[in-house]
Design an enzyme around this catalytic site. Structure first.
Site, PDB file in Angstrom:
ATOM      1  N   PHE A  76      26.454 -37.168  50.317  1.00 21.83           N
ATOM      2  CA  PHE A  76      26.951 -35.834  49.914  1.00 21.83           C
ATOM      3  C   PHE A  76      26.286 -34.688  50.703  1.00 21.83           C
ATOM      4  CE2 PHE A  76      24.573 -35.857  45.484  1.00 21.83           C
ATOM      5  CZ  PHE A  76      23.353 -35.862  46.119  1.00 21.83           C
ATOM      6  N   GLU A  77      26.849 -33.503  50.495  1.00 16.98           N
ATOM      7  CA  GLU A  77      26.458 -32.286  51.246  1.00 16.98           C
ATOM      8  C   GLU A  77      26.521 -32.511  52.756  1.00 16.98           C
ATOM      9  OE1 GLU A  77      23.071 -30.174  49.663  1.00 16.98           O
ATOM     10  OE2 GLU A  77      23.736 -30.553  47.627  1.00 16.98           O
ATOM     11  N   GLY A  78      27.556 -33.230  53.191  1.00 11.88           N
ATOM     12  CA  GLY A  78      27.742 -33.543  54.610  1.00 11.88           C
ATOM     13  C   GLY A  78      27.176 -34.921  54.899  1.00 11.88           C
TER      14      GLY A  78
END
Ligand SMILES: Cc1cc2nc3c(=O)[nH]c(=O)nc-3n(C[C@H](O)[C@H](O)[C@H](O)COP(=O)(O)OP(=O)(O)OC[C@H]3O[C@@H](n4cnc5c(N)ncnc54)[C@H](O)[C@@H]3O)c2cc1C
Length: 645
Positions: free
Chosen positions: A431-433
């Site tokens: 997550f978050e890239g």
């Protein structure tokens, strides 16, 4: 708006849409210099990171007191195994965090927050991340991607006055971008926000999944498609960010998702049915939602490597204790070379991730450097490193590493938290890239100077006259730039400890080699370079290793100045940099000789249904059930035959 600098004419419609939307949302302008970005152009602007910009005095008395209180609160009042076991964070823990101000660490005091620096926030996340993954997700999703961060960057004064005091006081917030069809590709977004006839409101409809904090949030940042705009004669999708009160009629939590780790994550499927949102709740402007998301993440991303430092430190602590105390084959296991190697790797990697993350945090506070590349590198490197460090620590701990803390406690042994840490750590790479998307993001930023200079020349959608003009400009630039990449690297390391300075000089030399390598790849492959993800990833990895080396060396220099033991500090840097050089050498070798194409062809033939014999000899029930469910939905029964091979 101008044409995108990258030729999208050969892309599929879906890829072009994704590409153009992301491209139009990135920050095209570099207001401040970039350290990590410059490495890809063969430069090493040491003055941006040396002297190491973080000093002990940067964290003032208030900051230190807050961190001490937070540490006392966590160790005294929080039982992370219980949180993991029950999948819930007790209300008194959330209240305790509220009382400490932990939901408004960076929010200025005038809005009711603690008004602390990024450096204090990062250290708070190290503390929480070292102890309880679910709690770090609660606090960081609220502050790094929830309402506070985008509001601080993009909010109007009116919005700040209205919402910041609430979130600073601990009203939990969440960020809702992801949908069933939208993971890494926001162009597929289906949630819509249609303006009302009087233009004063938007009507929100759609569904978001995996919204962390969503089940208990009072405020949400929601990304939705607003009516498209015509750009260069073509209709272009618009994504807008809205602050939405979770209590608004039509907002529903329809499901709480559960995961491998982060067992007490309050993660929701959210449904929006004719939700009326006032126009004044738009963050930034209509159509700038993805810009809000991407810019928010530029800083927000530092949180995850901070929690990974916590994971690294705890892994080191647990592995070291066990390696000293456990005796097998006539010696403590730490004396066996295979285990000693793991301890050394965990220690020196933790030091490097810490150096990258604290450096980036300090640069955020100084506001004189563009940190988008550094933050993405710290996220990508830190989350990958943490996963490996936790894995190595589990190996050191052997069977006890794999046993749950509760089970160990139950049979009278010391509880060890590495099993939970491993479950909690895995998601950080997604997550978050995700790591793959971070590679693409960093590659795009690394290529930016080249694209600005030569992008038009390579863009088949532009008229020849414009391409020719660009080609001439590029020829003039590269005639000077390219020979410079062969000249000796000039970097002033005077005043630095010689052992540390040698790593900075190596980084400066290698940055030139990296820049040349990227340039050669660009010339050889032209616009097709964009498709060579594995190749670009190698360049990105080399740049990231160089950033990690310089951050480690300059931080070590600062630690020596503080009076830390030279032997201890330089041993960590030496070990990290020596291993980092080996990884760099391998990556350079891989640029020339690799199995990328071969692997791609093999994967495509497997994806197209070949090698079905590999499917033989296993139980197919789960896959059959999944395909049958899909087939029922899509009336595609013949698919089953293919799965059975
Ligand atoms: C526990 C948890 C919490 C989350 N919290 C939030 C939240 O608070 N708010 C929110 O909006 N979202 C949240 N998410 C969503 C999260 O950000 C997404 O999972 C993430 O963006 C990846 O999307 P995806 O899982 O759909 O993967 P996909 O986009 O489907 O990707 C699958 C795989 O393909 C790779 N991939 C995709 N595109 C490319 C490409 N172009 N090139 C190379 N590789 C590619 C990805 O890296 C990944 O490995 C959360 C997810 C989880 C599991």
């Amino acid at each position: 708006m101008s044409e995108p600098v990258i030729d999208t004419s050969k892309m599929s419609e879906a890829k072009r849409a994704a590409f153009e939307l992301t491209e139009s949302s990135r920050e095209g302008h570099w207001e401040y210099p970039t350290f990590a970005g410059a490495l890809f152009m063969g430069e090493l602007p040491l003055e941006l990171v040396h002297p190491y910009p973080e000093h002990p005095e940067d964290i003032d008395e208030r900051g230190r007191r807050f961190l001490d209180e937070l540490e006392r609160f966590l160790s005294g009042k929080v039982d992370p195994d219980r949180i993991d076991r029950e999948g819930e964070i007790p209300e008194d823990v959330v209240d305790g965090l509220r009382a400490l101000g932990a939901f408004g660490i960076k929010i200025p005091r005038e809005y009711g927050g603690l008004g602390m620096k990024q450096q204090v926030y990062s250290r708070a996340m190290v503390l929480i991340g070292s102890y309880c993954g679910s709690l770090s997700a609660l606090v960081s999703a609220h502050q790094s991607i929830g309402v506070p961060q985008p509001l601080l960057v993009f909010g109007t004064e009116e919005q700040k006055k209205k919402f910041l005091p609430r979130v600073a006081a601990g009203e939990i917030s969440a960020f809702a971008l992801t949908e069933r069809g939208v993971g890494s590709d926001p162009a597929r977004m289906e949630t819509t926000a249609e303006p009302t006839a009087d233009g004063k409101h938007f009507i929100l409809n759609g569904e978001k999944i995996w919204c962390t904090n969503g089940t208990r949030a009072g405020l949400l940042v929601v990304m939705a498609k607003t009516p498209p705009k015509m750009v260069n004669g073509r209709s272009r999708d618009q994504v807008t960010a809205f602050i939405v009160e979770a209590s608004t009629p039509g907002v529903e939590v329809t499901y709480r998702s559960r995961f491998m780790g982060l067992r007490a994550l309050y993660n929701a499927v959210l449904r929006f049915t004719n939700v009326k949102v006032p126009r004044e709740n738009i963050l930034a402007e209509e159509g700038k939602g993805l810009r809000v998301a991407l810019t928010t993440l530029n800083t927000g991303r530092i949180t995850l490597p901070a929690t990974c430092i916590g994971l690294g430190k705890r892994s080191l602590e647990m592995a070291t204790r066990w390696a000293n105390e456990r005796e097998q084959w006539g010696a403590p296991i730490g004396k066996h070379a295979a285990i000693a190697d793991k301890i050394a790797r965990i220690a020196s990697t933790t030091f490097a991730v810490e150096s990258m993350t604290y450096l980036t945090s300090a640069l955020v506070d100084r506001k004189k450097t563009d940190i988008r590349v550094e933050a993405a590198m710290a996220k990508m490197y830190g989350t990958e490193a943490a996963w490996h460090m936790v894995d190595e620590a589990m190996q050191v701990l052997g069977g006890r590493g794999y046993e749950t803390a509760d089970s160990l406690r139950g049979r009278g042994e010391k509880p060890i938290y590495i099993e939970r840490a491993m479950r909690d750590a895995r998601i950080n790479r997604i997550f978050e890239g995700s790591t793959e998307i971070m590679h693409l993001f960093i590659a795009r930023e690394a290529m930016d100077p080249h694209l600005k200079i030569a992008g038009e020349a390579m863009n088949g959608r532009l008229p020849w006259s414009r391409r020719l003009r660009s080609a001439l400009k590029a020829a003039r630039f590269y005639a000077l730039w390219y020979p410079k990449t062969f000249l000796p690297a000039m970097v002033s390391t005077s005043g630095m400890d010689e052992a540390l300075a040698s790593h900075v000089r190596y980084a400066a030399r290698t940055a030139k080699k990296l820049a040349r390598g990227m340039f050669h790849a660009m010339v050889k492959r032209g616009p097709k370079l964009e498709r060579e993800q594995m190749l670009l990833a190698r360049f990105v990895d080399i740049g990231t290793e160089l950033f990690a080396q310089v951050a480690s060396a300059t931080r070590a220099q600062a630690l020596l100045k503080e009076g830390r033991d030279r032997g201890e500090v330089t041993a960590l840097v030496e070990h990290f940099c020596a291993n980092s050089r080996l990884r760099i050498e391998e990556a350079f070798r891989g640029v020339g000789k690799n199995t990328d194409r071969m692997g791609y062809r093999l994967a495509q033939s497997i994806l197209a249904g070949s090698s079905t014999f590999l499917n033989e000899g296993i139980v197919h029930k789960e896959l059959e059930e999944a395909v049958a469910a899909e087939a029922r939905a899509e009336e595609k029964v013949p698919e089953l035959a293919r799965v059975r091979g």
